[in-house]
Design an enzyme around this catalytic site. Structure first.
Site, PDB file in Angstrom:
ATOM      1  N   ASP A 346     -39.050  20.080  48.734  1.00 28.55           N
ATOM      2  CA  ASP A 346     -37.739  20.709  48.666  1.00 28.55           C
ATOM      3  C   ASP A 346     -36.671  19.639  48.522  1.00 28.55           C
ATOM      4  O   ASP A 346     -36.700  18.621  49.202  1.00 28.55           O
ATOM      5  CB  ASP A 346     -37.495  21.567  49.905  1.00 28.55           C
ATOM      6  N   THR A 347     -35.722  19.909  47.648  1.00 26.64           N
ATOM      7  CA  THR A 347     -34.802  18.895  47.171  1.00 26.64           C
ATOM      8  C   THR A 347     -33.491  19.547  46.771  1.00 26.64           C
ATOM      9  O   THR A 347     -33.487  20.695  46.351  1.00 26.64           O
ATOM     10  CB  THR A 347     -35.408  18.216  45.916  1.00 26.64           C
TER      11      THR A 347
END
Length: 525
Positions: A346-347
């Site tokens: 997740d970014t």
């Protein structure tokens, strides 16, 4: 031009400045900085700091940061804000435990957070606004609360069972995931942001916050020390690059996987992907097989640059792509290609371009869903699990070791035309990012899509079981066509990744897009 009868969103056009992020509050904060006289770097710092509050499952001050700055004259500056493993991390210790992987929700997966040092380095070199002013929106949101947006709520629900199992009670409401429209607050995080705002990076890497991070990790069996935090530095590095469709594409060097995007673009050029109609069976097959070749190279060689066995210049060269292309079969999936494990990640990626046409391409991540799912007890810092990207394998260049950077998935990108900045963009989605970048950029440069059209186009990738995963908007004919060529297609339950892009048109106009798969938006003035 898009078909307005089908809904969706248009690209955004503006002259004075533009920002694109995956959260509307973040976009709003950045725009306010630009409108009040700040530059693109000021706006990007304000935006990413706020996202560390309102997108806690994606990013935060407990993670890492990379950025590319392009000046109006085409000069570029790249910051590597990757943290390292503890100085006492030892491969033999993990081999003796019989581990084949670093457990992703353990203290052993936590590497030193590099983001705050990177933000400070960016501001020291380029910032025009007062540092403390840039954190006011983040402090207010953490203290007073923010409302959970729809995509964030969906991701939170997906992580609920893990959060419960790992005892991450501060990330739950009455023992469950936060839901759409519910309010989340963190007074501890607000106080930590206040320390950073007043003391700079010392407010994070020295003193109470650093002591709290270390005490939390050591109580869980981790080996990180306060000296590991204090020793962390962000590095200015030279970009790596290739050419594609009359443009120059820039990425950061390893330990990030930017080289994989460049290798893939070289393969696209060699195989003629840009001449194939987007969305056709031939194009999907060729994209996927080129991607599998590029990723097999990544898995074999990519690591901390001090430990790589092959020079990056060779791996991103046109002749090397020509060698790889020999393994491509236009009629069948090549079963001999070995792929890495497709770890989730997740970014947040954001991009800002200001009135002077200074461009910022920035990405910030805590890696997995809510990172390690370990929250420092007093400071409210949610810690990344980037160390789970290490290999527990003697002799591998990406094997865990002391003070070492793991393979990084997060990659900002910048595109130049005739030596001047033309496109600032990035694609979120962990391992998917190089594939996503090549896919989106080809749609823009080869087929004339605007940024929003390119971002919204359907996506395909693969999973750990070797299946080809298709978004539901891809047609049944493609599903069957890929099946006939030896792929094992399956439908993906949720949208794949996210993206932001701003393009500088030939007439100087800014054209922005933000992925409809997320909650964010592109906005200009």
């Amino acid at each position: 031009m898009r078909d307005f009868s089908k809904g969706g969103r248009s690209a955004v056009y503006a002259d004075n400045g533009m920002v694109a992020t995956s959260h509307p509050l973040s976009s709003s904060a950045a725009l306010q900085v630009l409108q009040s006289g700040g530059n693109a770097v000021d706006a990007a710092i304000a935006a990413v700091a706020l996202q560390g509050v309102v997108e806690p499952h994606m990013t935060g001050i407990g993670g890492d940061c990379f950025a590319i700055i392009a000046e109006p004259d085409g000069s570029t500056h790249c910051i590597d804000g990757a943290g390292r493993s503890a100085a006492t991390a030892n491969l033999d210790d993990y081999l003796e435990k019989g581990w084949s992987k670093i457990p992703p929700h353990s203290a052993h997966a936590v590497t030193v957070p590099g983001a705050v040092r990177a933000w400070e380095a960016l501001h020291a070199r380029f910032g025009s606004k007062d540092w403390s002013e840039l954190f006011a929106p983040s402090i207010a949101c953490a203290r007073n609360g923010w409302r959970v947006a729809p995509r964030i709520a969906a991701d939170w629900a997906d992580a609920e069972s893990d959060l419960i199992a790992n005892g991450a009670t501060s990330l739950l409401k009455d023992g469950r995931a936060y839901r759409i429209g519910e309010q989340f607050t963190s007074e501890n995080l607000a106080k930590t942001y206040e320390k950073i705002a007043s003391l700079g990076s010392k407010g994070f890497y020295d003193g109470e916050v650093a002591a709290d991070i270390v005490a939390t990790l050591q109580s869980l069996g981790g080996v990180m020390t306060e000296q590991d935090l204090e020793a962390n530095e962000a590095s200015w590095v030279e970009p790596i690059r290739t050419t594609y469709a009359g443009h120059e594409v820039l990425e950061l060097p390893p330990s990030g996987q930017g080289m994989t995007a460049l290798t893939l673009l070289n393969l696209f050029e060699k195989l003629g992907n840009g001449q194939l109609e987007p969305g056709t069976i031939d194009r999907w097959h060729q994209d996927l097989e080129a991607g599998r070749l590029a990723y097999s190279v990544r898995d074999a060689y990519l690591a901390d640059p001090a430990h790589m066995s092959e020079p990056v210049a060779h791996l991103i060269s046109k002749p090397y792509a020509a060698e790889l292309a020999r393994s491509f079969d236009a009629d069948q999936r090549n079963p001999a290609i070995t792929l890495p494990e497709s770890k989730g990640s997740d970014t947040v990626y954001l991009t800002v371009i200001d009135r002077d046409r200074r461009c910022v391409s920035l990405i910030n991540s805590i890696f997995g869903d809510f990172g390690s799912q370990i929250v420092a007890r007093k400071s409210g810092v949610l810690l990344q699990n980037r160390g789970s990207g290490f290999r527990v394998e003697a002799g591998h260049p990406n094997a865990i070791g002391p003070s070492k950077k793991p393979l990084h998935t997060i990659i900002p990108a910048m595109v130049l035309k005739d030596g001047k900045p033309a496109i600032s963009f990035g694609v979120m989605g962990g391992q998917y990012q190089p594939m996503g970048q090549a896919h989106v950029l080809s749609l823009v440069l080869d087929h004339g899509f605007d940024p929003q059209e390119a971002i919204d186009f359907p996506r395909a990738f693969w999973d750990d079981e070797g299946r080809t995963v298709l978004e539901k908007s891809i047609g049944e004919d493609v599903f069957k066509g890929l099946q006939s060529r030896g792929h094992r297609p399956t439908w993906r339950a949720q949208a794949m990744g996210g993206a932001q892009m701003i393009r500088i048109a030939d007439n100087g106009c800014l054209i922005g897009g933000s992925d409809s798969r997320k909650d964010g938006l592109a906005i200009g003035y």
